[in-house]
Write an enzyme that holds these catalytic residues in place. Sequence first.
Site: not given
Lengths: 531, 103, 524
Positions: A161, A86, A185
């Site tokens: 997210s 990420k 997330s």
Amino acid sequence: MAAAERAFPAMGVREIRAGLAAREFSAREIAEASLARIRALDGATHAYLETTERLALDQAERIDAAVAAGELSACGPLAGVPVAFKDNMNLAGTHTTCSSAMLANYVSPYTATCVARTIEAGGIPLGKLNMDEFAFGSSTETSAFGPSRNPWDLERVPGGSSGGSAAAVAAGLATVALGSDTGGSIRQPGSFCGTVAVKPTYGVVSRYGVVAFGSSLDQVGPFARSVEDAALACNAIAGRDALDCTSQDVRTDFTANLAEGVRGMRIGVVPAFMEAQGLTSEVKAKVEEAANHLSALGAKLVEVDLPNAQAAMSAYYVLGPCEAFSNLARFDSVRYGYRDPGHKDLGGQYEASRAAGFGPEARRRIMLGSYLLSAGVYDTYYYPAQQVRTLITQDYARAYEQVDCILAPVSPRTAFRFGEVSDPTDMYLSDMFTISINIAGNGGMSMPVGLGADTNLPVGVQLISPQFKDENMLRAAAALETVYGPAPVAPGFAPDAVEPLGRPASLPDAADAVAGVDLPGLAGADGKAGE
Amino acid sequence: MAQHLTERDVRGIAEYARIGLDEAEVAQMTADLNAIIDSLKPITEYDLAGVEPTFHPIGGLSNVMREDAEEPGFAQEVALANAPAAQDGCFLVPSILGEGGDR
Amino acid sequence: MRVLEEVLRDWEAVIGLEIHAELTTLETKMFCGCKLEFGAPPNTHTCPVCLGLPGALPVPNKAAIESIVLAGLATNCDIERRSMFYRKNYMYPDMAKNFQTTQGPVAFCMRGHLDLAVDGPAARERVDAAALSEGEALGNIVRTAEGYTAHVGITRIHMEEDAGKMVHVGGGEGRIAGATHSLVDYNRAGTPLIELVTEPDLRTPEEARLFMQKLRQIYLAIGISDCSMEEGSLRCDGNVSLRRRGEAEFGVKTELKNMNSFKNLHDGLAYEICRQAEVLEEGGRVLQETRHWDPSAKRTIVMRTKETADDYRLFPEPDLAPYNLSEEFVERVRAKLPELPDARAARFERDFGLSPYDARHLVESAEVAAFFEACMDEAAAEAGALAKPVANLLINDVTAHLNAHAGEALADLPLTPARAVELVRLVSEDAISSKQGKEVFAAVLAEDEDPAVIVEARGMRQVSDAGAIEAVVDAVLAANPDKVAQYQGGKTGLIGFFVGQCMKEMRGQGNPKVINELLAKRLG
């Protein structure tokens, strides 16, 4: 099939290791074919923001040398495994943008501990993954670089997210991806994209080098298509890090009891969750189905009560923004980040740079946090929210006197269409079942259990562990996996897809972005990460 | 929906948070924040008398420290590599005056 | 504007201090392993943590926590076992994270105090002390033979981190006003800093100065900081308000900055007290504001006005675990406490019969105190007899020399304890006069030679033989019959003239004590 055409990132850890050991293919072939696959297909999903070709090839070379020397076993549990991170995780010499215009040009000079450990474990780093801006969101729609698309239906969001991480794994563009979870997330995009997605107990994985959103809530964890792969990734990244005061000395082998089955396990079900407003019938049906399977496999289902869980949402929307407000204050156009040009006074530069550098959701959370922490208001919201945290933690502790693990929905629904949820407060509801776990600090994960009856989209169920008993949820997940099978690559991206959904991606590569900066070699080269 | 914040309040918060907002953005932000603050109401309705706050999520962890030993840091050019503007080995910022001056 | 002593007759000043000390004797910063070094090229001691890079996390320096506990024990504080770090949020370019990591309502050290002995000219500023009789108490002071003692409360000492350094370019003399831009260096960012806050117990600029001096002696004695006011490792801000004598209500206070020497601390506070008195006497109102002491202009100027309290959005730092210090931790630190200046002074009084005044001034510098002790070892059996003259030599001559030669240390001087003892012994045995003693002291420093050798080489041996002196005295009196008559007519001040004439005759080698005695006898 020639090795170069094989979809390595669509393979599992065990398969890759076996192939390397048998010298069926080389790590270099894995790296090159993986990058080629990303170039070919990621235009459709937009999971990646940047590839790291040079780092991937360097790592492959190291592994091939070890294989040649007969030392594959010394390469670590993720040897040759295509991994990605990420984009809120620092990797020296690559961008760390957090999907924000604020950091569009930021090249990190250091490496996050979780990234370093993944690479030390033998993972081949393919690149950095899209996300909601600074992790504020549940759909990746707040990314300054455009949203990622759900590999199961490109008209739908992958969740967020960590949407890029989920999409990459679901599309077979990475075997393992790391994400971070502040209120859901990891688990929510895991559910939307049909991957195993693990948020370990707070403190299991070092947060050093992971750009902070809510420091007391954030936790790093893996996405994978099998429970075993996820557990192996946990083994690689878990444990005390001298650079993170809140990390703990975890010596669990997360794979140890995967084969044990659930016979004798007590699994909790929360009636209030199952009756919650907004929970769609297809998700509810899947949770009940999973419960029945677990029961049939020998687990004892026990109803447990979490009386204060409904307060978790408001506590979260107090604590998260307060911590975010403070964590994001450093983006001030002085040391790094976007600087609005032409200002003769610092005040004007601050305001213009932060207005232009942050998207609407980031600005909202910063403003909210600033308000909630102000004198007089602090006692109305922040302090009570921390008291509520005590109550929720006690709720879970009481529940775990009766059960080893709790089964719950992850998201009230399957993946939604782009733009379908636009009101911020509605968007916040998609985290209604995940947030209390971050508030209490427990481990939680999303386990794919097939497709929903109405939308025909992936559904995940949530398994929730007591603090530092993450092996419990993995054990239950492994049992469900015997029923549902490992998570498939999304049909349109499967190596044998009749007509792949992909289209060519034009991704920047870290090496291009940092011309003139000497990229570090492998993990630890920066001298800062890890113990 | 309750009016927790006026546009004037929001301008004050924006000033403290150092985020420049134009008139339309102030109006939108005011509406958004009021809606969110409304949704936080449950937190104000709990009976929390005698409940200790949990500031650090994992209990029991305390006194985590390191020894006073030097670790390698950045060379000057690495420290400055991302600086939007630098001069003489330092980060350069425009005039600070009017910024509330001292502390 | 009226002068301080006049103002203080009508007004009572209420002063509190905030004193920051950098823990310069540590190797590394507060929350990262970057080296602490003053004067290094800019931005050469930084890392992700002290540059506030995205994703970096702090880890506290254990030695810094030990240092603040040591400081608390040395200033009679309670050590709070449970405390936390907090984030103090405000944006300023020298603060990399745009929040300062500091402590909240509970600091590591709470509720301490120091007792100040105020005497000599310093006591004069305290007009209400003069009316007391010895042993009598008034508020936090008790009258003593030589002045008074003041009990000054310490609210707290908390742990925090320093900011980076900024240079303002384009304006005049590096000032922020008129600067077109500023340059930021983060080498200092994250330096461990302890802030001591006093109760508003100080009433005069002298008390403030003495408090600061005493605190500095303590910090130096426990070795936690180099306490260099020039380099900014010891810094002081003051809060001052006035109230009419006899009133209980506090007045509006101003905060005073840039008092970066003991003299500036005194003069800045003295100016501000007089300024406030003038404002109030003219019917005006003191504004709550921050003012800057400008030593060259000898006045304070407004930096900013703050009618409302700053809102720093303080909240507990989630990245740092809370503290729960064990008994064992505190006791291990306590075992490191050296003898503190007060205890050392008491020992000097007890063991060597020094006056409280001499003892106190000797311990003002740990180096001087250690030198004194070495002298006493040297003097052995004569320690008791030579203590007072050795103390005088150190307090007066040596201190004056060191004050006049900034940068020189006692250890660098050619004066050794053996030479110091030899010098005072020559004087006490009347081998040389005390005036000659001063000359010899200067010669020791200049020539790096033993006092006895200097005395010998310069033929300085003092003549104390009464017979020899008597002849000179008689000759001087005989040569000045008119002065003798005037003296006997009541102008006794002429004794100095006669002594001077005798000394002149004897080329300065006559023992003034014997000369005085003989003159008194002859003229009597």
